[in-house]
Scaffold this motif. Structure first.
Motif, PDB file in Angstrom:
ATOM      1  N   GLU A   1       0.806  -1.215   0.000  1.00  0.00           N
ATOM      2  CA  GLU A   1       0.000   0.000   0.000  1.00  0.00           C
ATOM      3  C   GLU A   1       0.846   1.274   0.000  1.00  0.00           C
ATOM      4  O   GLU A   1       0.473   2.270  -0.602  1.00  0.00           O
ATOM      5  N   ASP A   2       2.002   1.236   0.671  1.00  0.00           N
ATOM      6  CA  ASP A   2       2.833   2.442   0.753  1.00  0.00           C
ATOM      7  C   ASP A   2       4.325   2.159   0.571  1.00  0.00           C
ATOM      8  O   ASP A   2       5.170   2.914   1.035  1.00  0.00           O
ATOM      9  N   PHE A   3       4.674   1.064  -0.102  1.00  0.00           N
ATOM     10  CA  PHE A   3       6.080   0.756  -0.326  1.00  0.00           C
ATOM     11  C   PHE A   3       6.274  -0.030  -1.623  1.00  0.00           C
ATOM     12  O   PHE A   3       5.346  -0.659  -2.142  1.00  0.00           O
ATOM     13  N   LEU A   4       7.508   0.013  -2.130  1.00  0.00           N
ATOM     14  CA  LEU A   4       7.910  -0.767  -3.296  1.00  0.00           C
ATOM     15  C   LEU A   4       9.391  -1.062  -3.149  1.00  0.00           C
ATOM     16  O   LEU A   4      10.163  -0.183  -2.757  1.00  0.00           O
ATOM     17  N   THR A   5       9.795  -2.294  -3.437  1.00  0.00           N
ATOM     18  CA  THR A   5      11.207  -2.662  -3.370  1.00  0.00           C
ATOM     19  C   THR A   5      11.639  -3.300  -4.682  1.00  0.00           C
ATOM     20  O   THR A   5      10.840  -3.906  -5.394  1.00  0.00           O
ATOM     21  N   ALA A   6      12.927  -3.127  -4.976  1.00  0.00           N
ATOM     22  CA  ALA A   6      13.515  -3.724  -6.178  1.00  0.00           C
ATOM     23  C   ALA A   6      14.990  -3.954  -5.914  1.00  0.00           C
ATOM     24  O   ALA A   6      15.564  -3.418  -4.956  1.00  0.00           O
ATOM     25  N   LYS A   7      15.602  -4.757  -6.784  1.00  0.00           N
ATOM     26  CA  LYS A   7      17.038  -4.980  -6.670  1.00  0.00           C
ATOM     27  C   LYS A   7      17.702  -4.709  -8.011  1.00  0.00           C
ATOM     28  O   LYS A   7      17.059  -4.755  -9.063  1.00  0.00           O
ATOM     29  N   MET A   8      18.996  -4.401  -7.948  1.00  0.00           N
ATOM     30  CA  MET A   8      19.779  -4.133  -9.152  1.00  0.00           C
ATOM     31  C   MET A   8      21.177  -4.712  -8.950  1.00  0.00           C
ATOM     32  O   MET A   8      21.833  -4.412  -7.948  1.00  0.00           O
ATOM     33  N   PRO A   9      21.642  -5.541  -9.894  1.00  0.00           N
ATOM     34  CA  PRO A   9      23.000  -6.071  -9.768  1.00  0.00           C
ATOM     35  C   PRO A   9      24.039  -4.971 -10.011  1.00  0.00           C
ATOM     36  O   PRO A   9      23.830  -4.085 -10.842  1.00  0.00           O
ATOM     37  N   VAL A  10      25.126  -5.045  -9.265  1.00  0.00           N
ATOM     38  CA  VAL A  10      26.229  -4.105  -9.450  1.00  0.00           C
ATOM     39  C   VAL A  10      27.303  -4.830 -10.251  1.00  0.00           C
ATOM     40  O   VAL A  10      28.027  -5.678  -9.732  1.00  0.00           O
ATOM     41  N   THR A  11      27.343  -4.513 -11.526  1.00  0.00           N
ATOM     42  CA  THR A  11      28.296  -5.103 -12.462  1.00  0.00           C
ATOM     43  C   THR A  11      28.938  -3.963 -13.256  1.00  0.00           C
ATOM     44  O   THR A  11      28.612  -2.795 -13.041  1.00  0.00           O
ATOM     45  N   SER A  12      29.799  -4.303 -14.180  1.00  0.00           N
ATOM     46  CA  SER A  12      30.440  -3.274 -15.005  1.00  0.00           C
ATOM     47  C   SER A  12      29.415  -2.442 -15.762  1.00  0.00           C
ATOM     48  O   SER A  12      29.684  -1.298 -16.121  1.00  0.00           O
ATOM     49  N   LYS A  13      28.241  -2.986 -15.971  1.00  0.00           N
ATOM     50  CA  LYS A  13      27.178  -2.272 -16.681  1.00  0.00           C
ATOM     51  C   LYS A  13      26.760  -0.985 -15.963  1.00  0.00           C
ATOM     52  O   LYS A  13      26.327  -0.026 -16.592  1.00  0.00           O
ATOM     53  N   VAL A  14      26.899  -0.956 -14.630  1.00  0.00           N
ATOM     54  CA  VAL A  14      26.492   0.218 -13.847  1.00  0.00           C
ATOM     55  C   VAL A  14      27.686   0.885 -13.152  1.00  0.00           C
ATOM     56  O   VAL A  14      27.495   1.691 -12.242  1.00  0.00           O
ATOM     57  N   HIS A  15      28.895   0.558 -13.590  1.00  0.00           N
ATOM     58  CA  HIS A  15      30.101   1.163 -13.001  1.00  0.00           C
ATOM     59  C   HIS A  15      30.431   2.497 -13.646  1.00  0.00           C
ATOM     60  O   HIS A  15      30.147   2.722 -14.817  1.00  0.00           O
ATOM     61  N   GLN A  16      31.093   3.350 -12.885  1.00  0.00           N
ATOM     62  CA  GLN A  16      31.756   4.515 -13.451  1.00  0.00           C
ATOM     63  C   GLN A  16      33.191   4.082 -13.793  1.00  0.00           C
ATOM     64  O   GLN A  16      33.539   2.920 -13.553  1.00  0.00           O
ATOM     65  N   PRO A  17      34.009   4.939 -14.392  1.00  0.00           N
ATOM     66  CA  PRO A  17      35.325   4.511 -14.868  1.00  0.00           C
ATOM     67  C   PRO A  17      36.272   3.937 -13.810  1.00  0.00           C
ATOM     68  O   PRO A  17      37.215   3.232 -14.144  1.00  0.00           O
ATOM     69  N   PHE A  18      36.021   4.186 -12.515  1.00  0.00           N
ATOM     70  CA  PHE A  18      36.906   3.675 -11.468  1.00  0.00           C
ATOM     71  C   PHE A  18      36.432   2.343 -10.892  1.00  0.00           C
ATOM     72  O   PHE A  18      36.942   1.881  -9.875  1.00  0.00           O
ATOM     73  N   GLY A  19      35.424   1.737 -11.537  1.00  0.00           N
ATOM     74  CA  GLY A  19      34.959   0.421 -11.114  1.00  0.00           C
ATOM     75  C   GLY A  19      33.986   0.425  -9.953  1.00  0.00           C
ATOM     76  O   GLY A  19      33.754  -0.611  -9.333  1.00  0.00           O
ATOM     77  N   LEU A  20      33.398   1.577  -9.678  1.00  0.00           N
ATOM     78  CA  LEU A  20      32.420   1.702  -8.594  1.00  0.00           C
ATOM     79  C   LEU A  20      31.028   1.935  -9.160  1.00  0.00           C
ATOM     80  O   LEU A  20      30.881   2.424 -10.284  1.00  0.00           O
ATOM     81  N   LEU A  21      30.022   1.607  -8.371  1.00  0.00           N
ATOM     82  CA  LEU A  21      28.635   1.889  -8.755  1.00  0.00           C
ATOM     83  C   LEU A  21      28.492   3.365  -9.111  1.00  0.00           C
ATOM     84  O   LEU A  21      28.843   4.239  -8.317  1.00  0.00           O
ATOM     85  N   HIS A  22      28.012   3.628 -10.302  1.00  0.00           N
ATOM     86  CA  HIS A  22      27.811   4.997 -10.788  1.00  0.00           C
ATOM     87  C   HIS A  22      26.642   5.626 -10.028  1.00  0.00           C
ATOM     88  O   HIS A  22      25.578   5.009  -9.888  1.00  0.00           O
ATOM     89  N   GLY A  23      26.827   6.844  -9.546  1.00  0.00           N
ATOM     90  CA  GLY A  23      25.756   7.538  -8.838  1.00  0.00           C
ATOM     91  C   GLY A  23      24.507   7.686  -9.685  1.00  0.00           C
ATOM     92  O   GLY A  23      23.392   7.636  -9.176  1.00  0.00           O
TER      93      GLY A  23
END
Length: 140
Positions: free
Chosen positions: A31-53
């Protein structure tokens, strides 16, 4: 619509979108929430190998706007993102992040949604707020 059916609808709506590209998967809705997940892979990295903001912001806005539309459940109106802010608190190189969106304020013309993105150890990665404008569907 029951929770399982709605989650299936959300995943189908995500086909051929940025949501599918980032492999965001909806997990639970209420009723008042939603959850999801996202894998942290190179697809979502910035150039230093970290999760892109920006990937964190995509997850946050996806959850926040989807939650607003779920609680709105209107044939005449739609919730669209108007303002988002994000505080990136911890880096992440690999694994999975989980987004938790909850309603802060449900108004007639706008909704305020809080989104927390955490890792597998429940450590806060990103804290975000999203304001959604409620507009007539014909203007969307």
């Amino acid at each position: 619509m029951n929770e399982k059916k709605y989650l299936e609808v959300l995943q189908k709506m995500s086909k051929n979108t940025l949501i599918e590209t980032l492999e965001i998967e909806y997990i639970a809705v209420g009723e008042d929430f939603l959850t999801a997940k996202m894998p942290v892979t190179s697809k979502v990295h910035q150039p230093f190998g970290l999760l892109h903001g920006g990937a964190s912001v995509v997850l946050a806005e996806t959850l926040g706007s989807t939650l607003s539309n779920f609680i709105l459940q209107s044939d005449d109106f739609v919730a669209v993102g108007q303002h988002i802010d994000a505080h990136h608190l911890r880096s992440k190189k690999e694994g999975v992040v989980y987004g938790y969106a909850t309603v802060v304020k449900k108004g007639r013309t706008s909704h305020l949604i809080k989104i927390e993105i955490k890792d597998e150890d429940d450590k806060l990665i990103c804290y975000s707020h999203l304001t959604n404008a409620i507009i007539p569907k014909r203007n969307a």
